[in-house]
Design a protein around this motif. Structure first.
Motif, PDB file in Angstrom:
ATOM      1  N   GLU A 130      -7.872  13.055  63.689  1.00  0.00           N
ATOM      2  CA  GLU A 130      -6.896  12.190  63.025  1.00  0.00           C
ATOM      3  C   GLU A 130      -5.483  12.699  63.309  1.00  0.00           C
ATOM      4  O   GLU A 130      -5.289  13.895  63.527  1.00  0.00           O
ATOM      5  N   PRO A 131      -4.503  11.792  63.247  1.00  0.00           N
ATOM      6  CA  PRO A 131      -3.138  12.192  63.608  1.00  0.00           C
ATOM      7  C   PRO A 131      -2.387  12.868  62.459  1.00  0.00           C
ATOM      8  O   PRO A 131      -1.230  12.623  62.238  1.00  0.00           O
ATOM      9  N   ARG A 132      -3.048  13.673  61.643  1.00  0.00           N
ATOM     10  CA  ARG A 132      -2.364  14.417  60.581  1.00  0.00           C
ATOM     11  C   ARG A 132      -3.158  15.683  60.308  1.00  0.00           C
ATOM     12  O   ARG A 132      -4.349  15.754  60.619  1.00  0.00           O
ATOM     13  N   LYS A 133      -2.491  16.677  59.712  1.00  0.00           N
ATOM     14  CA  LYS A 133      -3.146  17.968  59.578  1.00  0.00           C
ATOM     15  C   LYS A 133      -3.900  18.115  58.264  1.00  0.00           C
ATOM     16  O   LYS A 133      -4.904  18.784  58.176  1.00  0.00           O
ATOM     17  N   LYS A 134      -3.361  17.482  57.215  1.00  0.00           N
ATOM     18  CA  LYS A 134      -3.915  17.701  55.882  1.00  0.00           C
ATOM     19  C   LYS A 134      -4.895  16.617  55.505  1.00  0.00           C
ATOM     20  O   LYS A 134      -4.635  15.442  55.743  1.00  0.00           O
ATOM     21  N   PHE A 135      -5.978  17.010  54.885  1.00  0.00           N
ATOM     22  CA  PHE A 135      -6.893  16.025  54.328  1.00  0.00           C
ATOM     23  C   PHE A 135      -6.944  16.248  52.828  1.00  0.00           C
ATOM     24  O   PHE A 135      -7.406  17.279  52.362  1.00  0.00           O
ATOM     25  N   ARG A 136      -6.412  15.322  52.087  1.00  0.00           N
ATOM     26  CA  ARG A 136      -6.362  15.517  50.643  1.00  0.00           C
ATOM     27  C   ARG A 136      -7.507  14.819  49.926  1.00  0.00           C
ATOM     28  O   ARG A 136      -7.751  15.047  48.755  1.00  0.00           O
ATOM     29  N   GLY A 137      -8.196  13.957  50.641  1.00  0.00           N
ATOM     30  CA  GLY A 137      -9.383  13.345  50.080  1.00  0.00           C
ATOM     31  C   GLY A 137      -9.116  12.409  48.913  1.00  0.00           C
ATOM     32  O   GLY A 137      -7.979  12.017  48.645  1.00  0.00           O
ATOM     33  N   GLU A 138     -10.181  12.089  48.207  1.00  0.00           N
ATOM     34  CA  GLU A 138     -10.076  11.125  47.114  1.00  0.00           C
ATOM     35  C   GLU A 138     -10.052  11.817  45.757  1.00  0.00           C
ATOM     36  O   GLU A 138     -10.279  11.190  44.734  1.00  0.00           O
ATOM     37  N   ASN A 139      -9.808  13.135  45.762  1.00  0.00           N
ATOM     38  CA  ASN A 139      -9.751  13.853  44.493  1.00  0.00           C
ATOM     39  C   ASN A 139      -8.335  14.002  43.971  1.00  0.00           C
ATOM     40  O   ASN A 139      -8.101  14.588  42.929  1.00  0.00           O
ATOM     41  N   SER A 140      -7.371  13.516  44.740  1.00  0.00           N
ATOM     42  CA  SER A 140      -5.986  13.634  44.293  1.00  0.00           C
ATOM     43  C   SER A 140      -5.278  12.304  44.529  1.00  0.00           C
ATOM     44  O   SER A 140      -5.796  11.419  45.220  1.00  0.00           O
ATOM     45  N   PHE A 141      -4.088  12.176  43.920  1.00  0.00           N
ATOM     46  CA  PHE A 141      -3.311  10.953  44.068  1.00  0.00           C
ATOM     47  C   PHE A 141      -2.925  10.743  45.537  1.00  0.00           C
ATOM     48  O   PHE A 141      -2.606  11.715  46.204  1.00  0.00           O
ATOM     49  N   PRO A 142      -2.928   9.585  46.123  1.00  0.00           N
ATOM     50  CA  PRO A 142      -3.163   8.303  45.450  1.00  0.00           C
ATOM     51  C   PRO A 142      -4.611   7.822  45.487  1.00  0.00           C
ATOM     52  O   PRO A 142      -4.983   6.907  44.776  1.00  0.00           O
ATOM     53  N   LEU A 143      -5.431   8.444  46.331  1.00  0.00           N
ATOM     54  CA  LEU A 143      -6.765   7.871  46.549  1.00  0.00           C
ATOM     55  C   LEU A 143      -7.712   8.071  45.375  1.00  0.00           C
ATOM     56  O   LEU A 143      -8.796   7.487  45.358  1.00  0.00           O
ATOM     57  N   ILE A 144      -7.302   8.860  44.409  1.00  0.00           N
ATOM     58  CA  ILE A 144      -8.192   9.065  43.260  1.00  0.00           C
ATOM     59  C   ILE A 144      -8.429   7.748  42.512  1.00  0.00           C
ATOM     60  O   ILE A 144      -9.444   7.571  41.840  1.00  0.00           O
ATOM     61  N   TRP A 145      -7.487   6.821  42.668  1.00  0.00           N
ATOM     62  CA  TRP A 145      -7.667   5.549  41.972  1.00  0.00           C
ATOM     63  C   TRP A 145      -8.837   4.729  42.522  1.00  0.00           C
ATOM     64  O   TRP A 145      -9.271   3.762  41.922  1.00  0.00           O
ATOM     65  N   GLN A 146      -9.388   5.158  43.650  1.00  0.00           N
ATOM     66  CA  GLN A 146     -10.564   4.460  44.190  1.00  0.00           C
ATOM     67  C   GLN A 146     -11.731   4.528  43.199  1.00  0.00           C
ATOM     68  O   GLN A 146     -12.664   3.733  43.270  1.00  0.00           O
ATOM     69  N   ASN A 147     -11.651   5.483  42.252  1.00  0.00           N
ATOM     70  CA  ASN A 147     -12.728   5.610  41.272  1.00  0.00           C
ATOM     71  C   ASN A 147     -12.818   4.449  40.290  1.00  0.00           C
ATOM     72  O   ASN A 147     -13.769   4.385  39.502  1.00  0.00           O
ATOM     73  N   ILE A 148     -11.840   3.543  40.329  1.00  0.00           N
ATOM     74  CA  ILE A 148     -11.929   2.385  39.428  1.00  0.00           C
ATOM     75  C   ILE A 148     -13.023   1.424  39.887  1.00  0.00           C
ATOM     76  O   ILE A 148     -13.307   0.454  39.203  1.00  0.00           O
ATOM     77  N   HIS A 149     -13.627   1.728  41.028  1.00  0.00           N
ATOM     78  CA  HIS A 149     -14.623   0.808  41.582  1.00  0.00           C
ATOM     79  C   HIS A 149     -15.706   0.442  40.568  1.00  0.00           C
ATOM     80  O   HIS A 149     -16.076  -0.719  40.435  1.00  0.00           O
ATOM     81  N   ARG A 150     -16.186   1.434  39.824  1.00  0.00           N
ATOM     82  CA  ARG A 150     -17.296   1.174  38.888  1.00  0.00           C
ATOM     83  C   ARG A 150     -16.894   0.173  37.810  1.00  0.00           C
ATOM     84  O   ARG A 150     -17.707  -0.606  37.347  1.00  0.00           O
ATOM     85  N   TYR A 151     -15.606   0.191  37.405  1.00  0.00           N
ATOM     86  CA  TYR A 151     -15.164  -0.767  36.371  1.00  0.00           C
ATOM     87  C   TYR A 151     -15.055  -2.168  36.956  1.00  0.00           C
ATOM     88  O   TYR A 151     -15.370  -3.153  36.293  1.00  0.00           O
ATOM     89  N   PHE A 152     -14.614  -2.220  38.200  1.00  0.00           N
ATOM     90  CA  PHE A 152     -14.506  -3.530  38.838  1.00  0.00           C
ATOM     91  C   PHE A 152     -15.868  -4.115  39.153  1.00  0.00           C
ATOM     92  O   PHE A 152     -15.999  -5.319  39.337  1.00  0.00           O
ATOM     93  N   LEU A 153     -16.873  -3.271  39.182  1.00  0.00           N
ATOM     94  CA  LEU A 153     -18.233  -3.793  39.354  1.00  0.00           C
ATOM     95  C   LEU A 153     -18.580  -4.716  38.186  1.00  0.00           C
ATOM     96  O   LEU A 153     -19.090  -5.816  38.386  1.00  0.00           O
ATOM     97  N   PHE A 154     -18.262  -4.283  36.964  1.00  0.00           N
ATOM     98  CA  PHE A 154     -18.589  -5.105  35.798  1.00  0.00           C
ATOM     99  C   PHE A 154     -17.795  -6.413  35.804  1.00  0.00           C
ATOM    100  O   PHE A 154     -18.345  -7.483  35.535  1.00  0.00           O
ATOM    101  N   LEU A 155     -16.500  -6.313  36.117  1.00  0.00           N
ATOM    102  CA  LEU A 155     -15.686  -7.528  36.166  1.00  0.00           C
ATOM    103  C   LEU A 155     -16.211  -8.480  37.241  1.00  0.00           C
ATOM    104  O   LEU A 155     -16.308  -9.684  37.042  1.00  0.00           O
ATOM    105  N   SER A 156     -16.603  -7.917  38.374  1.00  0.00           N
ATOM    106  CA  SER A 156     -17.071  -8.756  39.488  1.00  0.00           C
ATOM    107  C   SER A 156     -18.424  -9.387  39.173  1.00  0.00           C
ATOM    108  O   SER A 156     -18.707 -10.499  39.627  1.00  0.00           O
ATOM    109  N   LEU A 157     -19.248  -8.689  38.406  1.00  0.00           N
ATOM    110  CA  LEU A 157     -20.518  -9.296  38.004  1.00  0.00           C
ATOM    111  C   LEU A 157     -20.257 -10.537  37.148  1.00  0.00           C
ATOM    112  O   LEU A 157     -20.945 -11.548  37.255  1.00  0.00           O
ATOM    113  N   GLY A 158     -19.215 -10.460  36.306  1.00  0.00           N
ATOM    114  CA  GLY A 158     -18.830 -11.623  35.494  1.00  0.00           C
ATOM    115  C   GLY A 158     -18.362 -12.770  36.378  1.00  0.00           C
ATOM    116  O   GLY A 158     -18.763 -13.930  36.179  1.00  0.00           O
ATOM    117  N   VAL A 159     -17.537 -12.462  37.384  1.00  0.00           N
ATOM    118  CA  VAL A 159     -17.047 -13.508  38.292  1.00  0.00           C
ATOM    119  C   VAL A 159     -18.221 -14.118  39.060  1.00  0.00           C
ATOM    120  O   VAL A 159     -18.304 -15.335  39.248  1.00  0.00           O
TER     121      VAL A 159
END
Ligand code: FES
Length: 278
Positions: A130-159
């Protein structure tokens, strides 16, 4: 040297060190297709969502606009747009609802893997640096917000439940008064191409949604053994079975939801004719 091995080479003209890949296959093709597919859907979806018209044709309601909370069609839950809505703001019923499936897909485990590669080159491909040196992953901002997926599962089941209801409604056609017997207008069962399009869309969306990774955790997580929980075991196996083909259902359902909107839109604009099969 294995073709998938990473190597470091000197770039003589610039005196720089760059990490490249030794892969000689066309590893970038899937990423390019993913980029094209997602971009096309995003462009069309945004355009269609902002239109605010041609989303209804007879009993058909575009899935981009469902549920229609306020609007001018007979499908609107609460009738026309209320007076208190600021007139200077643009309005389209799709804007009130599309954020749910949009964020659900954006945070989907499959989609993340696909767009990290295709849009961010993070990494561009397996064993491609990859064209960058650091990998911060999904445990820190901003990608940590990807964890909202489980809540959107419930909303999407309603839709999804609402879309299934819409697909059922798509088989009931309005018959004007006096056309066949009763003096008052009524509805009768029928099958149009649009009914099948909306039904197929619901089937594909269900196959995608019910194979969700988070649903897999919900059905099988926190248990040492599923042997004594036959119902949960069956649910877990079904979800796991669908999850194995999650990528396939993610793409099929993405296209089907876009095509369903296009179909209703084209019929409503008089460009396509909806054929009645029954
Ligand atoms: Fe893809 Fe949940 S992981 S929908």
């Amino acid at each position: 040297m294995a073709t998938s091995e990473l190597v470091q080479v000197d770039l003589p003209d610039k005196g720089l060190k760059a990490r490249v890949t030794a892969r000689r296959d066309w590893w970038w093709i899937p990423q390019a297709l993913t980029f094209l597919g997602f971009s096309s859907f995003l462009i069309y979806g945004n355009w269609a969502a902002w239109q605010g018209n041609h989303y209804v044709y007879g009993p058909y309601l575009s899935p981009f606009y469902s549920p229609e909370l306020w609007g001018n069609s007979p499908h609107a839950w609460f009738g026309p747009l209320p007076q208190w809505y600021p007139q200077f703001l643009p309005y389209s019923p799709a804007l009130l609802i599309l954020w749910i499936p949009g964020l659900f897909r954006l945070t989907c485990y499959y989609y993340r893997g696909a767009y990290y590669k295709a849009f961010w080159a993070d990494p561009p491909g397996c064993t491609v640096a990859e064209p960058r040196k650091k990998f911060r992953g999904e445990n820190s901002f901003p990608l940590i917000w990807q964890n909202i997926h489980r809540y959107f599962l419930f909303l999407s089941l309603g839709v999804l439940a609402i879309l299934i209801y819409d697909a059922f409604q798509a088989f009931w056609f309005e018959v004007p008064a006096g056309l066949s017997g009763p003096a008052e207008s009524h509805t009768e069962f029928g099958i149009g191409v649009g009914s099948l399009v909306l039904l197929t869309n619901c089937v594909l969306l269900s196959l995608y949604l019910l194979g969700c990774h988070s649903l897999r955790h919900l059905t099988g997580g926190r248990l040492d053994s599923l042997q004594r929980k036959p119902i949960r075991k069956t649910c877990y196996e079904c979800v796991s079975g669908l999850n194995k083909r999650h990528m396939r259902w993610a793409w099929f359902s993405l296209f089907s939801v876009g095509f369903s909107d296009l179909y209703v839109r084209m019929c409503s604009m008089g460009i396509w004719t909806d054929m009645r099969l029954f």
